[in-house]
Design an enzyme around this catalytic site. Structure first.
Site, short mmCIF file in Angstrom:
data_model
loop_
_atom_site.label_atom_id
_atom_site.label_comp_id
_atom_site.label_asym_id
_atom_site.label_seq_id
_atom_site.Cartn_x
_atom_site.Cartn_y
_atom_site.Cartn_z
N GLU A 170 2.69 0.86 -4.03
CA GLU A 170 2.36 1.14 -2.63
C GLU A 170 3.00 2.44 -2.15
OE1 GLU A 170 5.88 -1.80 -2.59
OE2 GLU A 170 4.13 -1.35 -3.83
N ASN A 208 0.76 -9.13 -0.26
CA ASN A 208 0.24 -9.68 -1.51
C ASN A 208 0.52 -11.17 -1.63
OD1 ASN A 208 -1.11 -7.59 -2.81
ND2 ASN A 208 0.73 -6.77 -3.75
N ASP A 261 -4.94 -4.82 -2.14
CA ASP A 261 -5.75 -3.68 -2.60
C ASP A 261 -6.51 -3.05 -1.43
OD1 ASP A 261 -4.86 -4.11 -5.14
OD2 ASP A 261 -6.73 -4.97 -5.89
N ASP A 271 5.71 5.10 1.91
CA ASP A 271 5.75 3.80 1.26
C ASP A 271 5.34 2.73 2.28
OD1 ASP A 271 6.94 2.37 -1.32
OD2 ASP A 271 7.54 1.19 0.42
#
Length: 305
Positions: free
Chosen positions: A225, A190, A199, A182
């Protein structure tokens, strides 16, 4: 009549491969090209030097307009999707178009030790009435198995591979390790840099995860993620070595051109499968190890007891 020796049979087999118009190649367990007959070298503009990996060979052909015809505008995602299906079965076959105009039927036979024999047959002269239908079927299958952002396996496909490895563990005592990974503090990337930057980080991590793992390993994005790495026929030391390769690659990576100083980290929960253990139980142990890695400060791997 005296039977030919194994050396004689090997010489005859090699001579036939060399003279055959059918492209034939042999890749080792690290997906490095070890042998290619002249027909394969001509079709894919290469020579076997013992250093070229399959994905680098394909990438070079795409850049030169050689080898496979790829309709996707995102060639790196196509490569990731192709690699995610490669070597996951003992045998598979599929159709492909070549830039030289041929339509081929390519087969891949993968030995238990990881070596793969690739052989192609020219089927250009066969009936083509339902060719478009078959191609659409193959595209639909690829889409059903691939994560659209990264091209690597999606949740469903990587869990199918996990199921196959669990079966091998229970049937043949083939060891298995499962890692759940993770990205750390991904929401802050973000929020501060935008979703395009997020992304880009996800795509970068997917690429490095695939490059660091072995061809027969299953790696996929299972949501947001979070990722999964399925490593068959490994012990604890070997599994940790694979994860160490990934950690070294990620620690060097700076995937955002607009923020060249921006790196990222991730946490890992690792579980070694136990005979008779269900997939749910194995995944839960890996998840709990991941939670431990997060609680201990992130950017680390924790092993489930």
């Amino acid at each position: 009549m005296e039977l030919p020796s194994s050396d004689d049979l090997a010489r005859h087999l090699m001579a036939l491969h060399e003279d055959s118009p059918a492209p034939t190649a042999l890749f080792d367990q690290d997906d490095v090209l070890r042998y290619a007959n002249p027909a394969f070298c001509q079709a894919f503009d290469t020579r076997p030097d013992g250093r070229t990996r399959w994905i680098d060979l394909m990438r070079a052909n795409l850049a030169k307009g050689r080898g496979n015809v790829v309709s996707s505008l995102d060639q790196e995602t196509w490569l990731a999707a192709a690699a995610s299906r490669r070597g996951k079965q003992a045998f598979r076959a599929f159709e492909a178009d070549l830039h030289d105009g041929r339509w081929i039927w390519m087969s891949e036979t993968t030995h238990a030790n990881g070596w793969m024999l690739c052989s192609a047959c020219d089927i250009s002269a066969l009936k083509v009435d339902d060719r478009a239908l078959r191609q659409e079927r193959d595209k639909a299958l690829r889409a059903a198995q691939s994560d659209p952002l990264t091209g690597i396996s999606n949740r469903r496909h990587v869990l199918q591979q996990l199921e196959q490895h669990v079966t091998a563990l229970n049937d043949n005592a083939t060891p298995l390790a499962l890692a759940v990974l993770d990205l750390d503090h991904f929401k802050s990337i973000n929020d501060s840099l935008g979703h395009d930057a997020g992304d880009a980080v996800i795509r970068d991590f997917s690429r490095l995860l695939q490059q660091s793992s072995r061809r027969g390993d299953g790696c996929g994005r299972i949501g947001g993620e979070e990722f999964m790495l399925v490593m068959g026929d490994v012990d604890e030391t070997q599994a940790l070595a694979i994860l160490d390769r990934l950690h070294a690659a990620v620690s060097q990576s700076r995937p955002l051109t607009a923020q060249p100083e921006q790196g990222y980290t991730y946490s890992v929960g690792l579980a070694l499968a136990r005979p008779g253990e269900s997939i749910t139980q194995l995944c839960k142990r890996a998840d709990l190890a991941l939670y431990q890695a997060k609680a201990e400060g992130r950017d680390r791997c924790c092993l489930s007891p």
